[in-house]
Design a protein around this motif. Structure first.
Motif, mmCIF file in Angstrom:
data_model
loop_
_atom_site.group_PDB
_atom_site.id
_atom_site.type_symbol
_atom_site.label_atom_id
_atom_site.label_comp_id
_atom_site.label_asym_id
_atom_site.label_seq_id
_atom_site.Cartn_x
_atom_site.Cartn_y
_atom_site.Cartn_z
ATOM 1 N N ILE A 60 -100.678 13.388 121.851
ATOM 2 C CA ILE A 60 -100.652 14.626 122.639
ATOM 3 C C ILE A 60 -99.254 15.214 122.541
ATOM 4 C CG2 ILE A 60 -101.122 15.697 124.864
ATOM 5 C CD1 ILE A 60 -102.258 12.216 124.659
ATOM 6 N N ILE A 61 -99.176 16.501 122.198
ATOM 7 C CA ILE A 61 -97.888 17.155 121.963
ATOM 8 C C ILE A 61 -97.764 18.401 122.836
ATOM 9 C CG2 ILE A 61 -96.564 18.493 120.256
ATOM 10 C CD1 ILE A 61 -97.628 16.615 118.105
ATOM 11 N N ALA A 62 -96.569 18.589 123.386
ATOM 12 C CA ALA A 62 -96.203 19.849 124.050
ATOM 13 C C ALA A 62 -94.815 20.231 123.525
ATOM 14 C CB ALA A 62 -96.194 19.694 125.566
ATOM 15 N N ASP A 63 -94.731 21.334 122.813
ATOM 16 C CA ASP A 63 -93.471 21.751 122.174
ATOM 17 C C ASP A 63 -93.314 23.247 122.388
ATOM 18 O OD1 ASP A 63 -91.277 22.230 120.546
ATOM 19 O OD2 ASP A 63 -91.967 20.917 118.939
ATOM 20 N N ASN A 64 -92.259 23.650 123.098
ATOM 21 C CA ASN A 64 -92.129 25.075 123.392
ATOM 22 C C ASN A 64 -91.381 25.850 122.311
ATOM 23 O OD1 ASN A 64 -89.577 24.009 124.015
ATOM 24 N ND2 ASN A 64 -89.177 25.630 125.530
ATOM 25 N N LEU A 65 -90.843 25.144 121.308
ATOM 26 C CA LEU A 65 -90.134 25.837 120.225
ATOM 27 C C LEU A 65 -90.111 24.920 119.003
ATOM 28 C CD1 LEU A 65 -88.763 28.640 120.090
ATOM 29 C CD2 LEU A 65 -86.577 27.490 120.413
ATOM 30 N N THR A 90 -92.645 27.885 112.468
ATOM 31 C CA THR A 90 -91.452 27.398 113.157
ATOM 32 C C THR A 90 -91.065 28.403 114.231
ATOM 33 O OG1 THR A 90 -90.681 26.238 111.188
ATOM 34 C CG2 THR A 90 -89.040 26.762 112.865
ATOM 35 N N GLY A 91 -90.765 27.908 115.426
ATOM 36 C CA GLY A 91 -90.419 28.789 116.540
ATOM 37 C C GLY A 91 -91.567 29.048 117.485
ATOM 38 N N ASP A 92 -92.790 28.632 117.104
ATOM 39 C CA ASP A 92 -93.943 28.798 117.989
ATOM 40 C C ASP A 92 -93.949 27.736 119.079
ATOM 41 O OD1 ASP A 92 -94.732 30.873 116.413
ATOM 42 O OD2 ASP A 92 -96.424 29.829 115.473
ATOM 43 N N ALA A 93 -94.666 28.045 120.150
ATOM 44 C CA ALA A 93 -94.947 27.039 121.187
ATOM 45 C C ALA A 93 -96.311 26.439 120.882
ATOM 46 C CB ALA A 93 -94.944 27.681 122.570
ATOM 47 N N LEU A 94 -96.423 25.115 121.033
ATOM 48 C CA LEU A 94 -97.640 24.416 120.634
ATOM 49 C C LEU A 94 -98.063 23.394 121.678
ATOM 50 C CD1 LEU A 94 -99.712 23.551 118.286
ATOM 51 C CD2 LEU A 94 -98.001 21.793 117.757
ATOM 52 N N LEU A 95 -99.360 23.351 121.938
ATOM 53 C CA LEU A 95 -99.990 22.284 122.713
ATOM 54 C C LEU A 95 -101.083 21.709 121.828
ATOM 55 C CD1 LEU A 95 -100.403 24.133 126.136
ATOM 56 C CD2 LEU A 95 -98.576 22.558 125.499
ATOM 57 N N ALA A 96 -101.113 20.395 121.645
ATOM 58 C CA ALA A 96 -102.057 19.818 120.691
ATOM 59 C C ALA A 96 -102.480 18.413 121.084
ATOM 60 C CB ALA A 96 -101.433 19.792 119.292
ATOM 61 N N ILE A 97 -103.737 18.087 120.729
ATOM 62 C CA ILE A 97 -104.287 16.742 120.906
ATOM 63 C C ILE A 97 -105.008 16.388 119.607
ATOM 64 C CG2 ILE A 97 -105.726 15.233 122.331
ATOM 65 C CD1 ILE A 97 -105.759 17.563 124.417
ATOM 66 N N GLU A 122 -101.238 26.240 128.985
ATOM 67 C CA GLU A 122 -101.927 24.975 129.282
ATOM 68 C C GLU A 122 -103.095 24.732 128.348
ATOM 69 O OE1 GLU A 122 -104.003 22.669 133.100
ATOM 70 O OE2 GLU A 122 -103.236 24.714 133.322
ATOM 71 N N LEU A 123 -103.330 23.449 128.036
ATOM 72 C CA LEU A 123 -104.482 22.989 127.267
ATOM 73 C C LEU A 123 -105.066 21.782 127.982
ATOM 74 C CD1 LEU A 123 -106.213 22.908 124.601
ATOM 75 C CD2 LEU A 123 -104.463 21.381 123.677
ATOM 76 N N SER A 124 -106.338 21.865 128.374
ATOM 77 C CA SER A 124 -107.009 20.737 129.042
ATOM 78 C C SER A 124 -108.276 20.412 128.278
ATOM 79 C CB SER A 124 -107.351 21.094 130.496
ATOM 80 O OG SER A 124 -106.182 21.294 131.245
ATOM 81 N N SER A 133 -104.442 16.664 129.407
ATOM 82 C CA SER A 133 -103.934 18.031 129.487
ATOM 83 C C SER A 133 -102.476 18.050 129.073
ATOM 84 C CB SER A 133 -104.095 18.609 130.904
ATOM 85 O OG SER A 133 -103.201 17.986 131.808
ATOM 86 N N ALA A 134 -102.072 19.180 128.518
ATOM 87 C CA ALA A 134 -100.669 19.397 128.153
ATOM 88 C C ALA A 134 -100.309 20.788 128.606
ATOM 89 C CB ALA A 134 -100.480 19.251 126.644
ATOM 90 N N MET A 135 -99.142 20.928 129.218
ATOM 91 C CA MET A 135 -98.757 22.254 129.700
ATOM 92 C C MET A 135 -97.251 22.452 129.612
ATOM 93 S SD MET A 135 -99.183 22.057 133.863
ATOM 94 C CE MET A 135 -100.885 21.524 133.802
ATOM 95 N N ILE A 136 -96.885 23.711 129.463
ATOM 96 C CA ILE A 136 -95.485 24.120 129.493
ATOM 97 C C ILE A 136 -95.327 25.063 130.677
ATOM 98 C CG2 ILE A 136 -93.630 25.269 128.238
ATOM 99 C CD1 ILE A 136 -95.166 24.604 125.642
ATOM 100 N N LEU A 137 -94.538 24.664 131.670
ATOM 101 C CA LEU A 137 -94.264 25.486 132.842
ATOM 102 C C LEU A 137 -92.892 26.136 132.630
ATOM 103 C CD1 LEU A 137 -95.471 22.882 135.481
ATOM 104 C CD2 LEU A 137 -96.726 24.876 134.677
ATOM 105 N N ALA A 138 -92.913 27.339 132.070
ATOM 106 C CA ALA A 138 -91.672 27.977 131.626
ATOM 107 C C ALA A 138 -90.721 28.259 132.781
ATOM 108 C CB ALA A 138 -91.997 29.266 130.875
#
Length: 613
Positions: A60-65, A90-97, A122-124, A133-138
């Motif tokens: 499970i990945i959460a990467d904002n940049l 490159t430079g995108d935000a990603l949520l992945a499973i 968010e991704l659930s 679930s993976a989320m980025i709370l900016a």
């Protein structure tokens, strides 16, 4: 040495980061607070052992940049979890499973341009039976990955690559990202591409920093350029200046140490500027402490060794409870009754309980409904020579004697004939058996584990099972839930069974395609684990390649009986009453209406409605 030890103890007691760097740019003092601030150690109740990501693990990945503060991750690196989307840049935000190095397992992911990220991205997903679930709370500068309701949080300054890995064999979280990952060489890319990661939360997992150089621990930046200037005498020190240590904001003061002959080293004092993170961490620790006190079950379950129940697969909360009860029962010689549907693994659990108690002692398994009623006594208790026609002249040792000093497991105990129930009760009460034809008792020291797929309480009420025997065997009851109630264990079971069968027949390792796995996950498995094993073994036999497709999965769907609702049941009863009344009174309608207490209009209306002539 004693003075140095006292000095280090004093340094560790200071609530401020303190580091001493000598002339050779090596760390000689690195106090506890400095280690916390820089991520050399961390305060977290969660833990995991050292290891590497392996084929079949869930990532499970959460990467904002992407490409920044994640080890220079490249979009093409995501192919390791089967993400081959050329639109991700490159430079995108990603949520992945996704599943590691399995080209057939379909990943789930979302991406967005980094400069367009929403306040909550968010991704659930219910992925392979795991609630993820993976989320980025900016706004909060917080990354959160949740696996089965357990949160793994990490704060960030500008960007971060966060990752959690679930072991594809055990279902346990085997890795989670934490602050200090740069120091630990555990960036998202490093771990994803197979780098070895260190243990967290366990003794002996701390990085050794004393004697290491600046570059061994930190990325070289403006702060260390300033330290170099002080060490050569070109600068006189710095007071309360903000820098970054491996992307973490710190407030630094630097003081030279030496005499008239020159500088021998520098003292670096640091404070963590991420106050929000400290508050969040304090809050998390308080919650964890409260949870520890209110959930004694989880605390006790943590005491079970990692290799216990290795062959009794399951990591859902239902199975954790089963394992916990089994573990507790293994510490005594109390009689255990295991209940559950056919194929749930009752026999395996019985063996695991025995193995934990005394693996060197004998374990004898007896299927009570597989022995002819006229032979069951001689099979259980043995016989002396010439005890009956056809008996061996030397006699025979029964199952109870074979299990002496260990465990006898009586499966399908509900099918034991009533006369044998009486004799079993006697054995349990007196610890003696009589061989068929013998006049002298044989003493036995055994632990009795029983199992059934039937409702013994109902059998007692029906008179087919002795109540006193039921109380004897039901000292420590354990219920094994059916597979349909613990589908989060399916992925683990599939991997275990697949590897076991391939190894048994010396076959190349095989994988399930995403569609095949989806077919398995959406079936209710009335035959439970036994049915799953049979289906997988047949699929392996049919599959000529290393990939198992849906057409190889032969599932016999059993249609459930239609259950009538209340209204239909009433109508069915009315119809039967009318038909029986017509027969009883030979079609005398007036008599029927009088006996049933209904009017003429109601009577004829019901005859018409139910099609009765």
């Amino acid at each position: 040495m004693k003075r140095r030890k006292i000095f280090h103890e004093i340094a560790d007691s200071i609530d401020e980061g303190m580091i001493y760097i000598d002339k050779k740019r090596r760390f000689q003092v690195f106090n506890h607070k400095a280690k916390e601030i820089t991520g050399v150690i961390f305060k977290n109740a969660a833990s995991h052992p050292a290891g590497t990501v392996e084929d079949g693990d869930i990532v499970i990945i959460a990467d904002n940049l992407i490409g920044n503060d994640d080890g220079d991750l490249k979009p093409e690196d995501l192919a390791l979890i089967n993400i081959k989307d050329k639109n991700i840049k490159t430079g995108d935000a990603l949520l992945a499973i996704g599943v590691y190095k399995n080209s057939e397992m379909k990943p789930v992911y979302k991406y967005i341009r980094g400069n367009s990220i929403t306040p909550q991205f968010e991704l659930s997903e219910l992925y392979l039976g795991f609630s993820v679930s993976a989320m980025i709370l900016a706004k909060e500068s917080l990354m959160r990955i949740t696996v089965n309701n357990i949160n793994y949080d990490i704060m960030y300054l500008n960007s971060v690559g966060h990752m959690v890995i679930v072991d594809g064999k055990t279902g346990q979280v085997k890795f989670f990202q934490e602050k200090g990952y740069t120091v630990r060489k555990e960036s998202l890319k490093e771990v994803l591409t197979g780098a070895h990661y260190l243990a967290k939360g366990t003794s002996g997992n701390e990085l050794e920093v004393i004697g290491a150089t600046i570059e061994d621990i930190f990325e070289y930046n403006d702060l260390f350029k300033e330290i170099d200037e002080i060490l050569v005498g070109n600068s006189g020190g710095i007071c309360s200046t903000d820098y970054e240590l491996n992307k973490r904001p710190v407030r630094c003061s630097i003081y030279p140490v030496g005499n008239e002959n020159g500088v021998d080293g520098v003292v670096l004092k640091i404070r963590d500027l991420s106050k929000m993170e400290e508050l969040l961490q304090d809050r998390n620790e308080i919650i964890m402490e409260m949870e520890k006190k209110s959930h004694n079950f989880n605390k006790l379950y943590m005491d079970i060794s990692a290799d216990a129940f290795e062959n009794f697969v399951g990591n859902s909360m239902l199975m954790k409870e089963v394992k916990f009860l089994a573990y507790k029962s293994s510490k005594t010689k109390f009689n255990v009754l295991i209940t559950g549907e056919s194929g749930t693994g009752k026999s395996q659990l019985a063996y695991e309980i025995h193995h934990l108690y005394n693996k060197k002692a004998p374990f004898v398994e007896v299927n009570c409904n597989a022995i002819a009623p006229n032979l069951i006594e001689s099979e259980l208790f043995g016989y002396v020579g010439g005890a009956f026609t056809g008996a061996l002249s030397s006699g025979k040792t029964g199952y109870f004697e074979q299990a002496n000093g260990g465990t006898i497991f009586l499966d399908e105990i509900a099918d034991l004939p009533m006369e044998m129930q009486v004799k079993l009760l006697y054995v349990m009460q007196n610890k003696v058996i009589y061989r068929v034809g013998a006049t002298k008792p044989t003493y036995v020291d055994i632990r009795i584990i029983t199992a059934t797929n039937q409702n013994l309480q109902k059998a007692v009420a029906n008179g087919t099972f002795r109540q006193d025997l039921y109380y004897r065997i039901n000292v420590f009851p354990i219920h094994v839930p059916p597979l349909r109630e613990r589908k989060s264990d399916l992925y683990l079971l599939i991997n275990k069974i697949l590897n076991k069968i391939c190894n048994r027949y010396n076959l190349e390792p095989k994988l399930f395609s995403g569609q095949a796995l989806n077919k398995i996950m959406h079936y209710n498995w009335p035959g439970n684990v036994r049915e799953l094993e049979n289906v997988i073994e047949r699929a392996i036999t049919l599959c000529d390649s290393n990939l198992i497709y849906p057409e190889h999965i032969n599932i016999m769907e059993i249609q459930p009986q239609t259950v009538m609702n209340f209204k239909k049941r009433v109508q069915q009863a009315e119809k039967e009453i009318l038909k029986n009344a017509l027969k009883e009174y030979s079609g005398d309608k007036q008599k029927i209406m009088e006996e049933l207490g209904i009017s003429k209009s109601v009577f004829y209306d019901k005859l018409k409605r139910y099609g009765i002539k």
